[in-house]
Write an enzyme that holds these catalytic residues in place. Structure first.
Site, short mmCIF file in Angstrom:
data_model
loop_
_atom_site.label_atom_id
_atom_site.label_comp_id
_atom_site.label_asym_id
_atom_site.label_seq_id
_atom_site.Cartn_x
_atom_site.Cartn_y
_atom_site.Cartn_z
N ARG A 264 -58.63 -27.62 30.52
CA ARG A 264 -57.62 -28.46 30.87
C ARG A 264 -56.51 -27.86 31.96
O ARG A 264 -55.83 -28.44 32.47
CB ARG A 264 -56.73 -29.40 29.97
CG ARG A 264 -57.44 -30.70 29.73
CD ARG A 264 -56.73 -31.21 28.61
NE ARG A 264 -56.50 -32.83 28.46
CZ ARG A 264 -57.38 -33.39 27.71
NH1 ARG A 264 -58.17 -33.05 27.00
NH2 ARG A 264 -56.95 -34.69 27.67
N ARG B 94 -54.50 -45.47 19.30
CA ARG B 94 -54.00 -44.16 19.60
C ARG B 94 -52.71 -43.89 19.94
O ARG B 94 -52.25 -44.93 20.79
CB ARG B 94 -54.99 -43.28 20.45
CG ARG B 94 -55.81 -42.41 19.96
CD ARG B 94 -56.93 -41.86 20.64
NE ARG B 94 -56.27 -41.18 21.71
CZ ARG B 94 -57.10 -40.33 22.81
NH1 ARG B 94 -58.25 -40.32 22.65
NH2 ARG B 94 -56.51 -39.62 23.65
N LYS C 50 -65.62 -39.66 29.03
CA LYS C 50 -65.94 -38.40 28.73
C LYS C 50 -66.58 -38.81 27.07
O LYS C 50 -67.46 -38.19 26.63
CB LYS C 50 -64.96 -37.51 28.98
CG LYS C 50 -64.50 -37.16 30.16
CD LYS C 50 -63.37 -36.05 30.29
CE LYS C 50 -62.34 -36.11 29.58
NZ LYS C 50 -61.41 -37.32 29.86
#
Ligand code: AP5
Length: 209
Positions: free
Chosen positions: A89, A156, A14
């Protein structure tokens, strides 16, 4: 003016597609994950509250994300259109968004779960310019360094395997039900998100007409 939503599991691509498409369309790319990470890095009250949830792979509570997103949508930068990446979400977020802004299209990044774990654990990014790499599919020219500015690449904190597994489970439990929500509204378009970045980008342009 286009108001788009990208929906799909973690690692579906995305962010990669959103950054490029928003530039082409001249609309604001709003990644709630990116905005939250900038709050964490700056040590704001929101960032301090959100950090633990994010590192564990859990969703940040709706009330925090909704207040943050509402401010972003009201900003002049979003007045010419926006591309929401990673929001909504939960059902509560989707219902709140309905009251904030009418949407044109919701693109569902459809991809088998098998490739996601590898994509995410192999992801690295440049903390300086934000460029995203993948050690397998998009490695930097010099190992460990950003092609653009030479900065050492980092991982991350939620791309560790245990956090990735939690994120995939949370997606199935809390976000996947939105597919039915947007199908009922007639806004959902399915995008085959398998294959190389350029192939997916071509399919995406076709899906948007
Ligand atoms: P967020 O940052 O939104 O993470 P995510 O949804 O888990 O999505 P990712 O960024 O991991 O994946 P992506 O689909 O963008 O893939 P990418 O293009 O980078 O959210 C992080 C956290 O913030 C959440 O867990 C939560 O805690 C919090 N949060 C955010 N929004 C929230 C909300 N609305 N409510 C509550 N909490 C919220 O690609 C991944 C890798 O694959 C890269 O290495 C890339 O180079 C590679 N790649 C991409 N496309 C391809 C391709 N076609 N082929 C091969 N490799 C590819």
């Amino acid at each position: 003016m286009q108001r788009l939503v990208f929906l799909g599991p973690p690692g579906a691509g995305k962010g990669t597609q959103a950054a490029a498409l928003a530039q082409v369309l001249g609309i604001k790319h709003l990644s709630t994950g990116e905005i939250l990470r900038s709050h964490v890095a700056a040590g704001t009250p929101l960032g301090r509250e959100a950090e633990g949830f994010m590192t564990a792979g859990q969703l940040v509570p709706d009330r925090l994300v909704l207040a943050m997103l509402e401010a972003e949508l009201r900003a002049p930068a979003a007045s010419a259109g926006f591309l929401l990446d990673g929001f909504p979400r939960t059902l509560a977020q989707a219902e709140a968004l309905d009251g904030l802004a009418p949407l044109d299209r919701v693109i569902f990044f459809d991809i088998g779960e098998g490739t996601l774990l590898e994509r995410l654990t192999q992801r690295r990014h440049c903390p300086q310019c934000g460029l995203v790499y993948n050690l397998v599919t998009k490695p930097p020219a010099t190992p460990g360094r950003c092609d653009q500015d030479g900065t050492p690449l980092v991982q991350r904190s939620d791309d560790r395997e245990d956090a990735v597994r939690t994120r995939l489970r949370v997606y199935q439990e809390q976000t996947a039900p939105l597919l039915e929500f947007y199908t009922r509204q007639g806004r959902l378009r399915r995008l085959d998100a398998n294959g190389p970045v350029e192939v997916v980008a071509t399919r995406l342009r076709a899906a948007l007409g």
